[in-house]
Write an enzyme that holds these catalytic residues in place. Structure first.
Site, PDB file in Angstrom:
ATOM      1  N   ARG A  34       0.822  -1.217   0.000  1.00 49.18           N
ATOM      2  CA  ARG A  34       0.000   0.000   0.000  1.00 49.18           C
ATOM      3  C   ARG A  34       0.854   1.265   0.000  1.00 49.18           C
ATOM      4  O   ARG A  34       0.447   2.287  -0.558  1.00 49.18           O
ATOM      5  CB  ARG A  34      -0.930   0.000   1.211  1.00 49.18           C
ATOM      6  N   LYS A 205     -20.013 -17.180   1.241  1.00 51.45           N
ATOM      7  CA  LYS A 205     -21.432 -16.970   1.542  1.00 51.45           C
ATOM      8  C   LYS A 205     -22.195 -16.245   0.433  1.00 51.45           C
ATOM      9  O   LYS A 205     -21.746 -15.207  -0.053  1.00 51.45           O
ATOM     10  CB  LYS A 205     -21.548 -16.133   2.806  1.00 51.45           C
ATOM     11  N   GLY A 361     -10.809  -9.210  -1.418  1.00 55.95           N
ATOM     12  CA  GLY A 361      -9.702  -9.790  -0.669  1.00 55.95           C
ATOM     13  C   GLY A 361      -9.179 -11.134  -1.110  1.00 55.95           C
ATOM     14  O   GLY A 361      -8.018 -11.269  -1.495  1.00 55.95           O
ATOM     15  N   GLY A 384     -13.358  -3.944   0.325  1.00 53.87           N
ATOM     16  CA  GLY A 384     -14.722  -3.529   0.648  1.00 53.87           C
ATOM     17  C   GLY A 384     -15.233  -2.444  -0.287  1.00 53.87           C
ATOM     18  O   GLY A 384     -16.392  -2.457  -0.713  1.00 53.87           O
TER      19      GLY A 384
END
Ligand code: AMP
Length: 403
Positions: A34, A205, A361, A384
């Site tokens: 980053r 999920k 991710g 996200g």
């Protein structure tokens, strides 16, 4: 909104929101991706003859200290980043012990062209995450041009990522190069895509990915569903899935998605067969079965060979590819084959001219694990934020600059 690339920073003080939330263990940075991602933006300002004030969050100091009173703010300092950044830039990096103190203001005011100042962790103040206007106003005084280069926090309406933009006129607020890259890549996929457009959605999920799938039903021609979430679809259609991952409260939702896809002419591709295991473990006994006929006591932990051949075929014909989420439990060697094969197919399609974006991710971790990160068109760093973008939400960090 102004364009960062065409802005001349000569004599300007750029206040840059970066994402320096890097892993630090015992004061040592273990992954500086980053920090490196922000270098082109910082270097451009310095090369133009401007100076740079950097601000970032690191961890969740106030929340963690509440839970573990042995921790102090000092455990969350950005100081190690200043030293590392200095090495990467080959120039001194000054540090202010507090992001809005008089010391920070004096250091920022005294900066000369070519100089860099890093502010201490923004999240020492609860006002940052609350999006406090007064806090944002204090930060805004530290620079005369606001640059947001932190895509990873663009989905948060925090003081330094969104609220602060109101203190800068349109020609003095802009995306940095890293953020610009992310936004352009996401736009290429969502709005400027070529058809066939295949979205590959995997992971654990369905409930996490429902909004993204619904939004993609409006954009994609094909949706490949793999990973643990596929078994909820098989069960919903009356299949036997053994002890595979399943969200029983989402069965209706899965059927609803299949119906909607049908109405919209979008093809949903499910993995016909699976690699199954007798337990969720790296040393499990394995076999293969149809995904709708998993024997009792067994669970699907990867897609099978028929599914791989089928998915490869769909991917090879795609002109635009979005990939989010692994096809199986790729962290364990026995169940990484499907994810690796799909990564190879995405790389192959990219070679033949498709535009491919890997975001979120675990799929990013997967392409890194298999060494394919530089063989796809774009790998998003904003987990996200990228997910919310693909869910069709307006990201506050982007909207604040565009206003
Ligand atoms: P997500 O964060 O939702 O993208 O999920 C990623 C996680 O899903 C990874 O840690 C995978 O190991 C896990 N996963 C993928 N396929 C399966 C599966 N068939 N059964 C259980 N977990 C899975």
């Amino acid at each position: 909104m102004a364009s960062f690339s065409s802005h001349n920073f000569s004599g300007h003080k750029a206040l840059i929101r970066v994402d320096f939330n890097v892993p630090i263990k015992n004061g040592v940075i273990t992954d500086d991706t980053r920090i490196r991602a922000a270098l082109p933006t910082i270097k451009k300002v310095l090369a133009d003859g401007g100076s740079v004030v950097l601000m970032s969050h690191w961890g969740r100091p106030l929340k963690d200290i509440e839970k573990k009173p042995n921790l102090t703010l000092a455990d969350f300092t950005l100081k190690p980043v200043a030293a590392h950044l200095a090495t990467l830039l080959g120039t001194d990096v000054q540090f202010a012990d507090d992001c809005i103190s008089d010391d920070a203001a004096q250091k920022a005011a005294a900066l000369q062209p070519g100089q860099v100042l890093l502010l201490e962790n923004l999240r020492y103040y609860k006002q940052e995450e609350k999006g406090d206007v007064d806090f944002a106003a204090k930060l805004a005084k530290l620079g005369d041009v606001y640059v947001n280069d932190a895509f990873g926090t663009a989905h948060r309406a925090h003081a330094s990522t969104a609220i602060i933009a109101q203190f800068f006129p349109g020609d003095k607020k802009m995306f940095g190069l890293c953020m610009e890259g992310e936004v352009t890549a996401a736009e290429n996929v969502l709005h400027n895509n070529k058809k066939p457009f295949t979205a590959i959605i995997g992971g654990a999920k369905v409930s996490d990915k429902i909004l993204i799938i619904e939004n993609l039903l409006e954009k994609a021609t094909d949706i490949i569903i793999g990973g643990g979430m596929a078994y909820t679809f098989f069960k919903a259609e009356g299949g036997h899935i053994g002890s595979s991952l399943c969200e029983d409260d989402r069965l209706d939702m899965a059927l609803d998605l299949i119906r909607k896809a049908d109405e919209k002419g979008v093809t949903i591709h499910l993995p016909a067969d699976s690699i199954i295991a007798d337990k969720f473990a790296a040393d499990a006994a394995t076999s293969s079965s149809l995904s709708s006929e998993v024997p009792a006591g067994w669970m699907g932990l990867d897609i099978g060979n028929m599914a791989i051949a089928h998915f490869k075929q769909v991917i090879s014909q795609s002109k635009t590819i979005l990939w989010n989420g692994p096809m199986g439990v790729f962290e364990m060697d026995k169940f990484q084959h499907g994810t690796k094969a799909i990564a190879e197919a995405v790389v192959e399609a990219t070679k033949h001219g498709a535009y491919s974006l890997v975001g979120g991710g675990d799929s990013v971790a997967a392409v890194n694990k298999f060494g394919f990160a530089d063989k796809v068109s774009y790998v998003s760093t904003g987990g996200g934020a990228m997910l919310e973008y693909f869910e069709g939400k307006e990201l506050p960090g982007i909207a604040a600059i565009n206003k």
